[in-house]
Design a protein around this motif. Structure first.
Motif, PDB file in Angstrom:
ATOM      1  N   ALA A 199       0.826  -1.215   0.000  1.00 47.13           N
ATOM      2  CA  ALA A 199       0.000   0.000   0.000  1.00 47.13           C
ATOM      3  C   ALA A 199       0.856   1.260   0.000  1.00 47.13           C
ATOM      4  O   ALA A 199       1.901   1.322   0.642  1.00 47.13           O
ATOM      5  N   PHE A 200       0.387   2.249  -0.750  1.00 46.12           N
ATOM      6  CA  PHE A 200       1.009   3.574  -0.760  1.00 46.12           C
ATOM      7  C   PHE A 200      -0.045   4.593  -0.358  1.00 46.12           C
ATOM      8  O   PHE A 200      -1.178   4.541  -0.827  1.00 46.12           O
ATOM      9  N   VAL A 201       0.336   5.491   0.533  1.00 48.41           N
ATOM     10  CA  VAL A 201      -0.618   6.457   1.075  1.00 48.41           C
ATOM     11  C   VAL A 201      -0.031   7.860   0.890  1.00 48.41           C
ATOM     12  O   VAL A 201       1.147   8.080   1.182  1.00 48.41           O
ATOM     13  N   GLY A 234      -5.365  10.955   0.771  1.00 51.86           N
ATOM     14  CA  GLY A 234      -6.205  11.765   1.663  1.00 51.86           C
ATOM     15  C   GLY A 234      -6.200  13.199   1.167  1.00 51.86           C
ATOM     16  O   GLY A 234      -5.168  13.867   1.220  1.00 51.86           O
ATOM     17  N   MET A 235      -7.357  13.660   0.661  1.00 49.88           N
ATOM     18  CA  MET A 235      -7.418  14.964  -0.002  1.00 49.88           C
ATOM     19  C   MET A 235      -8.239  15.962   0.827  1.00 49.88           C
ATOM     20  O   MET A 235      -9.394  15.697   1.179  1.00 49.88           O
ATOM     21  N   ALA A 236      -7.646  17.119   1.093  1.00 51.15           N
ATOM     22  CA  ALA A 236      -8.365  18.176   1.807  1.00 51.15           C
ATOM     23  C   ALA A 236      -7.685  19.505   1.511  1.00 51.15           C
ATOM     24  O   ALA A 236      -6.524  19.540   1.094  1.00 51.15           O
ATOM     25  N   SER A 257     -10.101  10.228  15.985  1.00 52.19           N
ATOM     26  CA  SER A 257      -9.708   9.670  14.689  1.00 52.19           C
ATOM     27  C   SER A 257     -10.395   8.329  14.453  1.00 52.19           C
ATOM     28  O   SER A 257     -10.972   7.742  15.371  1.00 52.19           O
ATOM     29  N   MET A 258     -10.305   7.827  13.244  1.00 49.09           N
ATOM     30  CA  MET A 258     -10.903   6.528  12.901  1.00 49.09           C
ATOM     31  C   MET A 258     -10.356   5.407  13.780  1.00 49.09           C
ATOM     32  O   MET A 258     -11.067   4.450  14.091  1.00 49.09           O
ATOM     33  N   ALA A 305      -5.967   8.280   6.955  1.00 50.04           N
ATOM     34  CA  ALA A 305      -5.687   7.557   5.700  1.00 50.04           C
ATOM     35  C   ALA A 305      -4.863   6.301   5.985  1.00 50.04           C
ATOM     36  O   ALA A 305      -5.110   5.229   5.406  1.00 50.04           O
ATOM     37  N   LEU A 306      -3.887   6.394   6.882  1.00 49.25           N
ATOM     38  CA  LEU A 306      -3.056   5.227   7.225  1.00 49.25           C
ATOM     39  C   LEU A 306      -3.882   4.171   7.952  1.00 49.25           C
ATOM     40  O   LEU A 306      -3.797   2.975   7.654  1.00 49.25           O
TER      41      LEU A 306
END
Ligand code: BES
Ligand code: MG
Ligand code: ZN
Length: 494
Positions: free
Chosen positions: A255-257, A310-312, A329-330, A351-352
């Protein structure tokens, strides 16, 4: 720009173009197999007597040469020491040549690298260097377009099929790199979370599976750290998930974040206006993930990879997050937001966590323009590397040397981690002390990887260059795409 390969025994379609020859250090010609025209060679040697050109890495020398009945413009490209030349040096030599050609008037360039190290692989690499260097972002120039470089490039080779295949492989990755440079170069009124998501969706024609989560979906998942960053913006935050399933025989995934802050004003902890425009490239990490996914799909890599972005947009407004806010957080961990400008780690926290929770990847690598402190520490030559896994860290370091996108590992540990304990929540988003800003940022991220083998690359210093490098003009570099493509190829591809 059209790049063609022909056999050594074939003639150029026209002798009127620019002729290029390589040269090792101390003026050693490369003409091993197919010797150069003697008259021509002696003319070059005579002219060199009046020049400082030695054939070192980065040197390019041009001269006019009476050749048969015509006069040819000749460029000599330095390749460095014959004994130690690496593929990356050959690629960079191609870049240096292109930089020189772009300020010349030339339509066709005839390149003969006969006798070059690595044979046709070397020729393909040289062509790839030219390909990388010629890219520029000029779509908003309506007049005085910068020089576009030569129209046609022809390189001689031993085996056209071999060299073409090697070049196509590299060009596929370059296309990914160009997409990264493009999204990073776009202004923030054009590139924002939703428009980035549209670009990602357009990649589905390559066989990539693209999902986009909006604010309501993220709310349901409890991603309040990411959502808090975007809450002051008119633009909706997005989580983009791209999957490439290139190895159906395995369920192992890498995975790439990427951090995708499409503009970072700092929020209520607002930044000074000087150089604030640079903060359009604060989505650089997500740009690399996007370009990497394109590269892997274009060259049909035999591997399973997920890319999460993760876009903001980090804006100050009446609805913006305040310093002192606490968000859950999640992961369930609560975060005290001390500084709204330390927003990248908040975006990545969710995102992670999401990525490891959903995909259980074998390894997780994040990229982020995370801290100004990394630029203070190592400038623009290396990306900072932080990891909980020595093997993974070493693999990425090695590959960085190979492709010329270098990384430098920083220490981590409990002595730094203590610094981000909060008085009222589980963690706070900045350290208490003054020093080690890039490390405390990485310690923050580590709290959200749940023991997954992980590497964090802080690319704040390398995503954007104020001066040209051999393979990139000024501006966005796409640093990370070639590095991580090679990492996948070398260690994970079936
Ligand atoms: N986007 C910046 C980091 C950055 C700085 C990227 C320069 C590229 C060039 C990040 O969000 C940020 O503002 N970091 C702060 C952290 C601080 C508030 C702890 C910084 O580096 O000053
Ligand atoms: Mg910031
Ligand atoms: Zn930022």
């Amino acid at each position: 720009m059209d790049i063609q390969f022909i056999k050594h025994t074939e003639n150029w379609s026209t002798e009127k173009g620019v002729l290029v020859r390589g040269m090792y250090e101390d003026r050693q010609f490369l003409d091993a197999v197919h010797p150069m025209n003697e008259k021509h060679k002696s003319y070059i040697e005579k002219t060199l007597e009046f020049s400082k050109f030695k054939g070192k890495k980065g040197e390019v020398f041009s001269l006019w040469c009476p050749y048969e009945e015509t006069v040819t413009q000749v460029f000599l490209v330095g390749l460095g020491k014959k004994e130690s030349v690496a593929l990356k040096d050959i690629e960079e030599a191609g870049g240096h040549l292109m930089a020189a050609l772009m300020s010349h008037k030339c339509e066709q360039v005839n390149i003969n690298l006969d006798g070059i190290a690595y044979g046709d692989e070397g020729v393909a690499c040289f062509a790839s260097g030219m390909d990388l260097r010629v890219w520029q972002f000029d779509k908003y120039k309506t007049k005085d377009k910068p020089d576009q470089g030569p129209q046609k490039i022809i390189l001689k080779s031993e085996d056209v099929d071999v060299v073409q295949k090697a070049f196509d492989r590299r060009h596929a990755v370059n296309l990914g790199n160009f997409l990264t440079r493009e999204v990073i170069s776009e202004p923030p009124n054009v590139l924002y979370p939703e428009s980035m998501a549209e670009i990602a969706k357009s990649l589905s024609t390559l066989g990539l599976e693209v999902e986009v989560l909006g604010e309501s979906e993220m709310k349901k998942l409890g991603m309040n750290a990411l959502l808090g960053v975007g809450q002051g913006s008119e633009k909706e935050s997005k989580l983009i998930v791209i999957q490439w399933k290139g190895n159906p025989n395995s369920d192992e995934k890498i995975a790439f974040v990427g951090k995708g802050v499409t503009f970072d004003t700092g929020g209520i902890s607002i930044k000074p206006s000087n150089n604030m425009e640079d903060m359009k490239y604060d989505m650089g990490g997500s740009g690399v993930v996007l370009g990497l996914m394109k590269a892997l799909a274009t060259r049909k890599a035999k591997v399973n990879v997920v890319g999460v972005m993760g876009m903001a947009e980090n804006m100050p407004s009446g609805s913006a997050q305040r310093p002192a806010d606490v968000v859950t957080s999640m992961s369930g961990q609560t975060i005290e937001v001390i500084n709204t400008d330390a927003e990248g780690r908040l975006v990545l926290a969710d995102a992670l966590w999401y990525t490891q929770d959903r995909f259980k990847p074998k390894a997780m690598i994040d990229l982020a323009t995370l801290t100004g402190a990394i630029v203070v520490a190592i400038g623009h030559e290396y990306a900072g590397l932080f990891s909980n896994n020595d093997q993974l860290a070493q693999q990425i370091t090695d590959v960085g040397c190979e492709v010329g996108e270098q990384v430098w590992r920083f220490p981590m540990g409990p002595q730094y981690d203590r610094d981000i304990n909060s008085d009222i929540a589980d963690v706070k988003n900045v350290g208490s002390g003054r020093g080690a800003g890039s490390i405390t940022a990485a310690q923050f991220l580590e709290r959200f990887v749940n023991k997954t083998p992980w590497v964090h690359l802080d690319i704040a210093g390398v995503a954007w260059e104020k001066k040209a490098k051999p393979l990139t003009g000024k501006g966005a570099t796409g640093f990370g795409v070639r590095l991580l493509d090679r990492f996948i190829e070398k260690y994970y591809e079936a």
